[in-house]
Design a protein around this motif. Structure first.
Motif, mmCIF file in Angstrom:
data_model
loop_
_atom_site.group_PDB
_atom_site.id
_atom_site.type_symbol
_atom_site.label_atom_id
_atom_site.label_comp_id
_atom_site.label_asym_id
_atom_site.label_seq_id
_atom_site.Cartn_x
_atom_site.Cartn_y
_atom_site.Cartn_z
ATOM 1 N N LEU A 1 135.161 47.790 15.465
ATOM 2 C CA LEU A 1 135.807 48.565 16.518
ATOM 3 C C LEU A 1 135.337 48.104 17.893
ATOM 4 O O LEU A 1 136.117 48.074 18.846
ATOM 5 C CB LEU A 1 135.521 50.057 16.332
ATOM 6 N N GLU A 2 134.099 47.715 17.990
ATOM 7 C CA GLU A 2 133.598 47.196 19.258
ATOM 8 C C GLU A 2 134.301 45.900 19.647
ATOM 9 O O GLU A 2 134.615 45.680 20.829
ATOM 10 C CB GLU A 2 132.093 46.964 19.151
ATOM 11 N N MET A 3 134.600 45.046 18.669
ATOM 12 C CA MET A 3 135.331 43.820 18.954
ATOM 13 C C MET A 3 136.756 44.123 19.419
ATOM 14 O O MET A 3 137.275 43.471 20.334
ATOM 15 C CB MET A 3 135.356 42.935 17.702
ATOM 16 N N VAL A 4 137.393 45.133 18.806
ATOM 17 C CA VAL A 4 138.740 45.510 19.226
ATOM 18 C C VAL A 4 138.726 46.088 20.633
ATOM 19 O O VAL A 4 139.623 45.819 21.450
ATOM 20 C CB VAL A 4 139.353 46.515 18.225
ATOM 21 N N ILE A 5 137.706 46.865 20.960
ATOM 22 C CA ILE A 5 137.592 47.430 22.301
ATOM 23 C C ILE A 5 137.431 46.319 23.332
ATOM 24 O O ILE A 5 138.056 46.338 24.411
ATOM 25 C CB ILE A 5 136.431 48.438 22.359
ATOM 26 N N ASP A 6 136.581 45.321 23.047
ATOM 27 C CA ASP A 6 136.414 44.204 23.977
ATOM 28 C C ASP A 6 137.715 43.430 24.148
ATOM 29 O O ASP A 6 138.035 42.971 25.255
ATOM 30 C CB ASP A 6 135.309 43.277 23.463
ATOM 31 N N LYS A 7 138.460 43.302 23.053
ATOM 32 C CA LYS A 7 139.752 42.617 23.141
ATOM 33 C C LYS A 7 140.725 43.422 23.997
ATOM 34 O O LYS A 7 141.497 42.848 24.789
ATOM 35 C CB LYS A 7 140.317 42.428 21.731
ATOM 36 N N ALA A 8 140.713 44.733 23.864
ATOM 37 C CA ALA A 8 141.612 45.576 24.649
ATOM 38 C C ALA A 8 141.253 45.541 26.132
ATOM 39 O O ALA A 8 142.128 45.539 27.001
ATOM 40 C CB ALA A 8 141.569 47.008 24.130
ATOM 41 N N ILE A 9 139.953 45.511 26.424
ATOM 42 C CA ILE A 9 139.537 45.494 27.832
ATOM 43 C C ILE A 9 139.946 44.189 28.511
ATOM 44 O O ILE A 9 140.369 44.166 29.667
ATOM 45 C CB ILE A 9 138.018 45.727 27.933
ATOM 46 N N PHE B 1 146.524 48.576 22.085
ATOM 47 C CA PHE B 1 145.133 48.490 21.622
ATOM 48 C C PHE B 1 144.426 49.827 21.796
ATOM 49 O O PHE B 1 143.664 50.270 20.925
ATOM 50 C CB PHE B 1 144.391 47.398 22.400
ATOM 51 N N THR B 2 144.655 50.454 22.935
ATOM 52 C CA THR B 2 143.990 51.733 23.213
ATOM 53 C C THR B 2 144.415 52.796 22.207
ATOM 54 O O THR B 2 143.573 53.564 21.702
ATOM 55 C CB THR B 2 144.329 52.191 24.638
ATOM 56 N N GLN B 3 145.706 52.863 21.905
ATOM 57 C CA GLN B 3 146.188 53.834 20.920
ATOM 58 C C GLN B 3 145.584 53.561 19.540
ATOM 59 O O GLN B 3 145.196 54.490 18.821
ATOM 60 C CB GLN B 3 147.719 53.790 20.851
ATOM 61 N N THR B 4 145.485 52.285 19.179
ATOM 62 C CA THR B 4 144.912 51.931 17.871
ATOM 63 C C THR B 4 143.446 52.317 17.784
ATOM 64 O O THR B 4 142.980 52.864 16.775
ATOM 65 C CB THR B 4 145.081 50.429 17.632
ATOM 66 N N VAL B 5 142.702 52.037 18.837
ATOM 67 C CA VAL B 5 141.278 52.388 18.857
ATOM 68 C C VAL B 5 141.095 53.892 18.770
ATOM 69 O O VAL B 5 140.246 54.396 18.019
ATOM 70 C CB VAL B 5 140.622 51.818 20.135
ATOM 71 N N TYR C 1 120.853 36.101 7.773
ATOM 72 C CA TYR C 1 121.780 37.210 7.867
ATOM 73 C C TYR C 1 122.270 37.359 9.312
ATOM 74 O O TYR C 1 121.510 37.109 10.261
ATOM 75 C CB TYR C 1 121.119 38.503 7.408
ATOM 76 N N PRO C 2 123.519 37.747 9.498
ATOM 77 C CA PRO C 2 124.013 37.913 10.872
ATOM 78 C C PRO C 2 123.307 39.069 11.565
ATOM 79 O O PRO C 2 123.180 40.164 11.015
ATOM 80 C CB PRO C 2 125.510 38.209 10.671
ATOM 81 N N LYS C 3 122.855 38.785 12.749
ATOM 82 C CA LYS C 3 122.145 39.800 13.529
ATOM 83 C C LYS C 3 123.087 40.354 14.586
ATOM 84 O O LYS C 3 123.213 39.814 15.685
ATOM 85 C CB LYS C 3 120.905 39.190 14.174
ATOM 86 N N LYS C 4 123.778 41.399 14.207
ATOM 87 C CA LYS C 4 124.713 42.049 15.113
ATOM 88 C C LYS C 4 124.306 43.506 15.259
ATOM 89 O O LYS C 4 124.214 44.231 14.263
ATOM 90 C CB LYS C 4 126.148 41.954 14.571
ATOM 91 N N TYR C 5 124.061 43.883 16.469
ATOM 92 C CA TYR C 5 123.628 45.245 16.750
ATOM 93 C C TYR C 5 124.682 45.903 17.643
ATOM 94 O O TYR C 5 124.662 45.737 18.870
ATOM 95 C CB TYR C 5 122.259 45.246 17.434
ATOM 96 N N PRO C 6 125.624 46.619 17.028
ATOM 97 C CA PRO C 6 126.683 47.232 17.850
ATOM 98 C C PRO C 6 126.130 48.319 18.754
ATOM 99 O O PRO C 6 125.133 48.980 18.450
ATOM 100 C CB PRO C 6 127.641 47.815 16.797
ATOM 101 N N ARG C 7 126.802 48.485 19.874
ATOM 102 C CA ARG C 7 126.362 49.506 20.824
ATOM 103 C C ARG C 7 126.580 50.910 20.277
ATOM 104 O O ARG C 7 125.806 51.824 20.567
ATOM 105 C CB ARG C 7 127.125 49.332 22.145
ATOM 106 N N ASN C 8 127.640 51.070 19.477
ATOM 107 C CA ASN C 8 127.936 52.378 18.872
ATOM 108 C C ASN C 8 128.009 52.180 17.362
ATOM 109 O O ASN C 8 129.054 51.817 16.816
ATOM 110 C CB ASN C 8 129.263 52.929 19.409
ATOM 111 N N ASN D 1 143.169 56.140 17.507
ATOM 112 C CA ASN D 1 143.543 56.635 16.179
ATOM 113 C C ASN D 1 142.455 56.341 15.154
ATOM 114 O O ASN D 1 142.190 57.160 14.260
ATOM 115 C CB ASN D 1 144.862 55.993 15.750
ATOM 116 N N TYR D 2 141.823 55.177 15.267
ATOM 117 C CA TYR D 2 140.725 54.877 14.339
ATOM 118 C C TYR D 2 139.535 55.801 14.579
ATOM 119 O O TYR D 2 138.867 56.219 13.633
ATOM 120 C CB TYR D 2 140.294 53.418 14.494
ATOM 121 N N MET D 3 139.263 56.106 15.838
ATOM 122 C CA MET D 3 138.170 57.032 16.137
ATOM 123 C C MET D 3 138.438 58.408 15.534
ATOM 124 O O MET D 3 137.530 59.058 14.995
ATOM 125 C CB MET D 3 137.979 57.128 17.646
#
Length: 240
Positions: free
Chosen positions: A112-120, A131-135, A98-105, A137-139
């Protein structure tokens, strides 16, 4: 009468008792050629009884595996496919990783964490702002789904600054429309009022003309009705 309690175990119920009896009869045939020929006939019958297997890839391979399974892997015939054994049937599959992914939030999820890293990491300022507006709005959407109430933009802005280390700043709202543009739009809207395209009776000259002709026709008919009443009254007086 023979009851099921006195019979042997039915190995594959989808083929029925008769197919199992045929396979058991194949085990009693001593001649190899005769056993091979009868096995091919049983394979064709098994495919006829289960036509849905024809939609499966390598369905004949499945039929050969099934006939060996019904025979208890004791049938001695030549197969166009590798002959299975009890060990391969009872072998346990390998454990899935199984994929072991532990998101920070975790309340926002890994995507959403992947989109944030892409925006940064984005260098284009316009794309980064998008990207910032999209993130943000999703929040806001996630907050509304969980709390069933609206959230202020300042709270989203502070939260986004916190989880991104002050690298993404949310600017809520759009730029206001200037008064000059609004005045120009209003004047354009007023100029379109007298346009023939906005008038339902002036979309074409024919429609306006037909409308006038219809009114004229109605007025003529109303006049005819008055003349008829006058003539009827005149005829009554004349008859008297």
């Amino acid at each position: 009468m023979e009851y099921n309690t006195t019979r042997n175990h039915l190995i594959m119920k989808e083929y029925g008792r008769n197919i199992q009896k045929m396979v058991e009869f194949l085990l009693t045939i001593e001649d190899d050629m005769d056993r091979q020929r009868n096995s091919m006939a049983v394979i064709e019958l098994m495919g006829t009884l289960n036509p849905h297997l024809k939609n499966v890839e390598d369905f004949r391979h499945k039929l050969w595996d099934h006939i060996f399974n019904i025979s208890g892997f004791a049938l001695k015939v030549e197969s166009p496919y590798p002959i299975p054994t009890k060990e391969t049937l009872k072998a346990r599959p390998e454990r899935l990783e199984y994929p072991k992914k532990y998101p920070r939030n975790r309340h926002f999820g890994k995507n959403l964490e992947m989109v944030i890293d892409k925006a940064i990491s984005e260098e284009n300022p316009e794309k980064k702002e998008g990207f910032t507006q999209t993130v943000a709005n999703y929040m806001k959407l996630a907050y509304g789904n969980w709390h069933k109430e609206s959230v202020h933009d300042d709270a989203i802005r502070a939260e986004l600054l916190s989880i991104t280390g002050n690298q993404l700043e949310y600017h809520p709202g759009a730029a206001p429309v200037s008064s000059a543009n609004s005045t120009q739009n209003f004047s354009q809207g007023n100029s379109n009022v007298g346009n023939s395209n906005n008038d339902p009776f002036r979309t074409s000259s024919g429609k306006r003309k037909n409308f006038q002709q219809n009114n004229k026709f109605k007025s003529n008919n109303s006049g005819k009705g008055n003349n008829n009443k006058h003539n009827n009254k005149f005829n009554k007086n004349r008859n008297k």
